[in-house]
Design a protein around this motif. Sequence first.
Motif, PDB file in Angstrom:
ATOM      1  N   CYS A 193       2.804  12.194  -3.748  1.00 37.92           N
ATOM      2  CA  CYS A 193       3.792  11.120  -3.641  1.00 37.92           C
ATOM      3  C   CYS A 193       3.400  10.179  -2.512  1.00 37.92           C
ATOM      4  O   CYS A 193       2.880  10.615  -1.474  1.00 37.92           O
ATOM      5  N   GLY A 194       3.639   8.893  -2.715  1.00 36.11           N
ATOM      6  CA  GLY A 194       3.376   7.905  -1.678  1.00 36.11           C
ATOM      7  C   GLY A 194       4.453   6.845  -1.650  1.00 36.11           C
ATOM      8  O   GLY A 194       4.807   6.281  -2.700  1.00 36.11           O
ATOM      9  N   GLU A 195       4.996   6.577  -0.463  1.00 36.79           N
ATOM     10  CA  GLU A 195       6.024   5.552  -0.325  1.00 36.79           C
ATOM     11  C   GLU A 195       5.372   4.179  -0.199  1.00 36.79           C
ATOM     12  O   GLU A 195       4.465   3.982   0.608  1.00 36.79           O
ATOM     13  N   ILE A 196       5.836   3.229  -0.999  1.00 30.10           N
ATOM     14  CA  ILE A 196       5.247   1.889  -1.049  1.00 30.10           C
ATOM     15  C   ILE A 196       5.741   1.052   0.136  1.00 30.10           C
ATOM     16  O   ILE A 196       6.944   0.982   0.395  1.00 30.10           O
ATOM     17  N   LYS A 197       4.776   0.432   0.833  1.00 32.32           N
ATOM     18  CA  LYS A 197       5.113  -0.386   2.001  1.00 32.32           C
ATOM     19  C   LYS A 197       4.332  -1.694   1.962  1.00 32.32           C
ATOM     20  O   LYS A 197       3.214  -1.728   1.452  1.00 32.32           O
ATOM     21  N   PRO A 198       4.903  -2.788   2.507  1.00 34.18           N
ATOM     22  CA  PRO A 198       4.138  -4.036   2.597  1.00 34.18           C
ATOM     23  C   PRO A 198       2.866  -3.829   3.403  1.00 34.18           C
ATOM     24  O   PRO A 198       2.874  -3.155   4.438  1.00 34.18           O
ATOM     25  N   THR A 258       0.840  -1.188   0.000  1.00 33.26           N
ATOM     26  CA  THR A 258       0.000   0.000   0.000  1.00 33.26           C
ATOM     27  C   THR A 258       0.881   1.247   0.000  1.00 33.26           C
ATOM     28  O   THR A 258       2.072   1.195   0.332  1.00 33.26           O
ATOM     29  N   ALA A 259       0.274   2.371  -0.357  1.00 32.71           N
ATOM     30  CA  ALA A 259       0.963   3.659  -0.308  1.00 32.71           C
ATOM     31  C   ALA A 259      -0.052   4.738   0.053  1.00 32.71           C
ATOM     32  O   ALA A 259      -1.133   4.798  -0.555  1.00 32.71           O
ATOM     33  N   ASP A 260       0.273   5.549   1.043  1.00 33.66           N
ATOM     34  CA  ASP A 260      -0.533   6.719   1.377  1.00 33.66           C
ATOM     35  C   ASP A 260      -0.025   7.873   0.522  1.00 33.66           C
ATOM     36  O   ASP A 260       1.103   8.348   0.710  1.00 33.66           O
ATOM     37  N   ILE A 261      -0.859   8.331  -0.385  1.00 37.60           N
ATOM     38  CA  ILE A 261      -0.454   9.371  -1.330  1.00 37.60           C
ATOM     39  C   ILE A 261      -0.721  10.741  -0.711  1.00 37.60           C
ATOM     40  O   ILE A 261      -1.861  11.077  -0.392  1.00 37.60           O
ATOM     41  N   MET A 262       0.355  11.513  -0.538  1.00 35.19           N
ATOM     42  CA  MET A 262       0.272  12.814   0.132  1.00 35.19           C
ATOM     43  C   MET A 262       0.618  13.942  -0.838  1.00 35.19           C
ATOM     44  O   MET A 262       1.369  13.763  -1.794  1.00 35.19           O
ATOM     45  N   SER A 263       0.069  15.116  -0.549  1.00 32.20           N
ATOM     46  CA  SER A 263       0.219  16.278  -1.416  1.00 32.20           C
ATOM     47  C   SER A 263       1.664  16.761  -1.514  1.00 32.20           C
ATOM     48  O   SER A 263       2.409  16.763  -0.537  1.00 32.20           O
ATOM     49  N   LEU A 264       2.056  17.185  -2.709  1.00 30.68           N
ATOM     50  CA  LEU A 264       3.310  17.894  -2.950  1.00 30.68           C
ATOM     51  C   LEU A 264       2.979  19.231  -3.618  1.00 30.68           C
ATOM     52  O   LEU A 264       1.983  19.351  -4.344  1.00 30.68           O
ATOM     53  N   ASN A 265       3.805  20.233  -3.376  1.00 32.36           N
ATOM     54  CA  ASN A 265       3.649  21.550  -3.997  1.00 32.36           C
ATOM     55  C   ASN A 265       2.285  22.190  -3.702  1.00 32.36           C
ATOM     56  O   ASN A 265       1.715  22.893  -4.544  1.00 32.36           O
ATOM     57  N   ASP A 266       1.760  21.922  -2.495  1.00 32.72           N
ATOM     58  CA  ASP A 266       0.473  22.487  -2.071  1.00 32.72           C
ATOM     59  C   ASP A 266      -0.640  22.219  -3.078  1.00 32.72           C
ATOM     60  O   ASP A 266      -1.543  23.038  -3.286  1.00 32.72           O
ATOM     61  N   SER A 267      -0.602  21.052  -3.699  1.00 31.02           N
ATOM     62  CA  SER A 267      -1.594  20.704  -4.720  1.00 31.02           C
ATOM     63  C   SER A 267      -2.940  20.325  -4.120  1.00 31.02           C
ATOM     64  O   SER A 267      -3.974  20.426  -4.795  1.00 31.02           O
ATOM     65  N   GLY A 268      -2.929  19.837  -2.881  1.00 31.20           N
ATOM     66  CA  GLY A 268      -4.154  19.347  -2.266  1.00 31.20           C
ATOM     67  C   GLY A 268      -4.527  17.941  -2.697  1.00 31.20           C
ATOM     68  O   GLY A 268      -5.573  17.420  -2.309  1.00 31.20           O
ATOM     69  N   VAL A 269      -3.678  17.301  -3.471  1.00 37.07           N
ATOM     70  CA  VAL A 269      -3.959  15.936  -3.942  1.00 37.07           C
ATOM     71  C   VAL A 269      -3.676  14.942  -2.822  1.00 37.07           C
ATOM     72  O   VAL A 269      -2.609  14.972  -2.209  1.00 37.07           O
ATOM     73  N   MET A 270      -4.641  14.074  -2.582  1.00 41.11           N
ATOM     74  CA  MET A 270      -4.499  13.037  -1.554  1.00 41.11           C
ATOM     75  C   MET A 270      -5.087  11.742  -2.103  1.00 41.11           C
ATOM     76  O   MET A 270      -5.963  11.765  -2.968  1.00 41.11           O
ATOM     77  N   GLY A 271      -4.625  10.614  -1.578  1.00 39.65           N
ATOM     78  CA  GLY A 271      -5.203   9.355  -2.020  1.00 39.65           C
ATOM     79  C   GLY A 271      -4.513   8.151  -1.428  1.00 39.65           C
ATOM     80  O   GLY A 271      -3.693   8.260  -0.502  1.00 39.65           O
ATOM     81  N   THR A 272      -4.824   7.008  -1.970  1.00 41.14           N
ATOM     82  CA  THR A 272      -4.225   5.742  -1.541  1.00 41.14           C
ATOM     83  C   THR A 272      -3.934   4.897  -2.779  1.00 41.14           C
ATOM     84  O   THR A 272      -4.552   5.060  -3.830  1.00 41.14           O
ATOM     85  N   ALA A 273      -2.996   3.991  -2.624  1.00 47.26           N
ATOM     86  CA  ALA A 273      -2.686   3.037  -3.692  1.00 47.26           C
ATOM     87  C   ALA A 273      -2.535   1.652  -3.087  1.00 47.26           C
ATOM     88  O   ALA A 273      -1.974   1.497  -1.991  1.00 47.26           O
ATOM     89  N   THR A 274      -3.043   0.664  -3.785  1.00 48.70           N
ATOM     90  CA  THR A 274      -2.869  -0.732  -3.409  1.00 48.70           C
ATOM     91  C   THR A 274      -2.193  -1.452  -4.562  1.00 48.70           C
ATOM     92  O   THR A 274      -2.621  -1.326  -5.717  1.00 48.70           O
TER      93      THR A 274
END
Length: 212
Positions: free
Chosen positions: A199-204, A55-71
């Motif tokens: 950006c989101g860092e991928i983790k088990p 999984t990855a918790d997707i967090m905002s960069l450059n004050d974009s306000g973009v958020m999300g998750t990835a599996t």
Amino acid sequence: MKNFLQRATSVVAVCSLFAFSACESEEIAPDASLQASNTQDARSSKSFNLHKTYTADIMSLNDSGVMGTATLTLEGDMLTVHIMASGLEPGMLHPQHIHGFMDSNKNAVCPPMSADMNGDGFIDLTEGAPFYGPVLLPLEPFPTAPDGTIDYKQTFEVTANMLPLQNNVIVLHGMTVEGLVENGMTLPEQYVATLPVACGEIKPANMKKMKK
């Protein structure tokens, strides 16, 4: 003399049969310590997992306000990526990639704001690269986020240079900005498809369970 030859032939046949059986036995049941060593080597190498989820918790960069998750689900050499994100600029193409380093001992990370080396207030593609590395896998086809959200799911073939997956990050790109400096020039307001917006860092997926 005839009986002696018959007995000698029988002895040779029995010995040959015993030798063949012994060889077969060695092939079926190799030395236990060698088998354990081979298993350990396989686990420490860039071998493909039969089935593993990340999984990855997707967090905002450059004050974009973009958020999300990835599996991310890895089955053999096939990787299914499912990204759900909001806050993206509607109707625009948003490139997205898995980034990382070829050196399996170096982890990719999401860049901090201090990565803005030219002081224009943005972390551009070049400034982010030392933290998350080059593109390992383009997550194509790139989505356009008609209403600012994406629910993206695709399956890709994985190569060894992408493993282990937990060394990598997912980066989403694309936003309209004003004042971005590129090649020493300040750009007017425009949509920059290469600008990292999340950006989101991928983790088990079971990492928390493993730590207990």
